[in-house]
Design a protein around this motif. Structure first.
Motif, PDB file in Angstrom:
ATOM      1  N   LYS A  28       0.841  -1.200   0.000  1.00 18.02           N
ATOM      2  CA  LYS A  28       0.000   0.000   0.000  1.00 18.02           C
ATOM      3  C   LYS A  28       0.877   1.252   0.000  1.00 18.02           C
ATOM      4  CE  LYS A  28      -3.871   2.153   2.360  1.00 18.02           C
ATOM      5  NZ  LYS A  28      -4.799   2.082   3.476  1.00 18.02           N
ATOM      6  N   THR A  29       1.957   1.237   0.748  1.00 19.34           N
ATOM      7  CA  THR A  29       2.863   2.378   0.829  1.00 19.34           C
ATOM      8  C   THR A  29       3.909   2.343  -0.276  1.00 19.34           C
ATOM      9  OG1 THR A  29       2.553   2.430   3.223  1.00 19.34           O
ATOM     10  CG2 THR A  29       4.448   3.617   2.350  1.00 19.34           C
ATOM     11  N   TYR A  30       4.381   1.146  -0.615  1.00 19.28           N
ATOM     12  CA  TYR A  30       5.406   0.968  -1.647  1.00 19.28           C
ATOM     13  C   TYR A  30       4.887  -0.008  -2.703  1.00 19.28           C
ATOM     14  CZ  TYR A  30       8.307   2.991   2.013  1.00 19.28           C
ATOM     15  OH  TYR A  30       8.821   3.810   2.975  1.00 19.28           O
ATOM     16  N   PRO A  31       4.071   0.466  -3.627  1.00 19.43           N
ATOM     17  CA  PRO A  31       3.423  -0.437  -4.597  1.00 19.43           C
ATOM     18  C   PRO A  31       4.396  -1.183  -5.511  1.00 19.43           C
ATOM     19  CG  PRO A  31       2.935   1.864  -5.102  1.00 19.43           C
ATOM     20  CD  PRO A  31       3.674   1.851  -3.810  1.00 19.43           C
ATOM     21  N   ASN A  32       5.615  -0.710  -5.644  1.00 21.91           N
ATOM     22  CA  ASN A  32       6.604  -1.385  -6.495  1.00 21.91           C
ATOM     23  C   ASN A  32       7.551  -2.274  -5.700  1.00 21.91           C
ATOM     24  OD1 ASN A  32       5.632  -0.111  -8.830  1.00 21.91           O
ATOM     25  ND2 ASN A  32       6.818   1.719  -8.358  1.00 21.91           N
ATOM     26  N   ALA A  33       7.217  -2.511  -4.436  1.00 21.26           N
ATOM     27  CA  ALA A  33       8.092  -3.321  -3.582  1.00 21.26           C
ATOM     28  C   ALA A  33       8.247  -4.731  -4.141  1.00 21.26           C
ATOM     29  CB  ALA A  33       7.523  -3.394  -2.163  1.00 21.26           C
ATOM     30  N   LYS A  34       9.431  -5.273  -3.911  1.00 20.33           N
ATOM     31  CA  LYS A  34       9.724  -6.653  -4.272  1.00 20.33           C
ATOM     32  C   LYS A  34      10.237  -7.331  -3.008  1.00 20.33           C
ATOM     33  CE  LYS A  34      10.460  -5.516  -9.025  1.00 20.33           C
ATOM     34  NZ  LYS A  34      10.826  -6.124 -10.265  1.00 20.33           N
ATOM     35  N   PHE A  35      10.035  -8.643  -2.932  1.00 24.07           N
ATOM     36  CA  PHE A  35      10.316  -9.360  -1.694  1.00 24.07           C
ATOM     37  C   PHE A  35      11.206 -10.568  -1.950  1.00 24.07           C
ATOM     38  CE2 PHE A  35       6.241  -7.288  -1.462  1.00 24.07           C
ATOM     39  CZ  PHE A  35       6.310  -6.604  -0.265  1.00 24.07           C
ATOM     40  N   ILE A  36      12.099 -10.806  -1.014  1.00 30.43           N
ATOM     41  CA  ILE A  36      12.920 -12.007  -1.010  1.00 30.43           C
ATOM     42  C   ILE A  36      12.537 -12.768   0.250  1.00 30.43           C
ATOM     43  CG2 ILE A  36      15.254 -12.939  -0.876  1.00 30.43           C
ATOM     44  CD1 ILE A  36      16.184 -10.257  -2.182  1.00 30.43           C
ATOM     45  N   HIS A  37      12.030 -13.970   0.067  1.00 30.50           N
ATOM     46  CA  HIS A  37      11.629 -14.786   1.212  1.00 30.50           C
ATOM     47  C   HIS A  37      12.653 -15.905   1.372  1.00 30.50           C
ATOM     48  CE1 HIS A  37       8.208 -17.018   3.494  1.00 30.50           C
ATOM     49  NE2 HIS A  37       9.310 -16.911   4.187  1.00 30.50           N
ATOM     50  N   ILE A  38      13.455 -15.772   2.419  1.00 29.97           N
ATOM     51  CA  ILE A  38      14.460 -16.792   2.704  1.00 29.97           C
ATOM     52  C   ILE A  38      13.824 -17.827   3.627  1.00 29.97           C
ATOM     53  CG2 ILE A  38      16.726 -17.274   3.701  1.00 29.97           C
ATOM     54  CD1 ILE A  38      17.513 -14.401   2.952  1.00 29.97           C
ATOM     55  N   HIS A  39      13.803 -19.057   3.156  1.00 34.59           N
ATOM     56  CA  HIS A  39      13.184 -20.157   3.902  1.00 34.59           C
ATOM     57  C   HIS A  39      14.253 -20.920   4.669  1.00 34.59           C
ATOM     58  CE1 HIS A  39       9.370 -19.581   1.822  1.00 34.59           C
ATOM     59  NE2 HIS A  39      10.097 -19.392   0.732  1.00 34.59           N
ATOM     60  N   ARG A  40      14.053 -20.992   5.975  1.00 32.20           N
ATOM     61  CA  ARG A  40      14.974 -21.722   6.842  1.00 32.20           C
ATOM     62  C   ARG A  40      14.154 -22.669   7.709  1.00 32.20           C
ATOM     63  NH1 ARG A  40      19.408 -19.108  11.006  1.00 32.20           N
ATOM     64  NH2 ARG A  40      20.591 -21.024  11.297  1.00 32.20           N
TER      65      ARG A  40
END
Length: 173
Positions: A28-40
């Motif tokens: 909502k605040t950063y519509p162009n955000a991208k995410f890295i989900h590190i699975h541990r």
């Protein structure tokens, strides 16, 4: 805004695993955000989160119930992971990348290259060299071992595997 007083970077990189439970709010605040989900494997990470929580709380109180911390951490991460796994279904493939922690530790350059590619970021030779130089310097630094036990927090690997069963099945732990 305060962080940008001395200049706005090309992109922000925020490292906070709890972001996974707040994807819609971030977008909502950063519509162009991208995410890295590190699975541990949660049986490795939950104890670390418990220890961190205990250390933060010890700055404010002398009375700490480690078993309450264990249950609080389990509840918090169960909620965050469940919400994040649901919310991420609305993201496109170039908005989120899944990384296995062990793979990242064993082969960081290749994982980072793949991540850049999936997020449509340019990986040039200067960036790759900067990463390689960082990794070389990082190996030279003596680091203290983070020591904790699950039992201190009223937990065990069996309890964690039971609590995070669905997540662990989805990500091959």
């Amino acid at each position: 805004q305060a962080l940008e007083l001395s200049g706005k970077p090309k992109r922000w990189l925020l490292k906070d695993p709890s972001h996974i439970g707040h994807l819609p709010e971030i977008l909502k605040t950063y519509p162009n955000a991208k995410f890295i989900h590190i699975h541990r494997d949660p049986s490795e990470s939950v104890g670390s989160f418990c220890s961190l929580t205990k250390n933060v709380r010890s700055a404010f109180t002398r009375k700490i119930d480690t078993h309450v911390i264990g249950q609080t951490v389990i509840d918090f991460w169960n909620h965050n992971l469940e919400k994040g796994m649901s919310d991420r279904k609305s993201l496109s493939d170039n908005q989120i990348v899944d990384i296995q922690y062990d793979e990242f530790i064993n082969n960081p350059i290749e994982v980072i290259k793949h991540t850049y590619s999936q997020l449509n970021f340019d990986m040039n030779i200067a960036t790759e060299n900067n990463i390689q130089n960082y990794l070389i310097k990082d190996k030279e630094i003596t680091k203290l071992k983070h020591k904790y036990s699950l039992e201190e927090y009223g937990l065990s690997k069996q309890i964690i595997k039971s609590q995070f069963r669905d997540y662990m099945l989805n990500y091959d732990f």
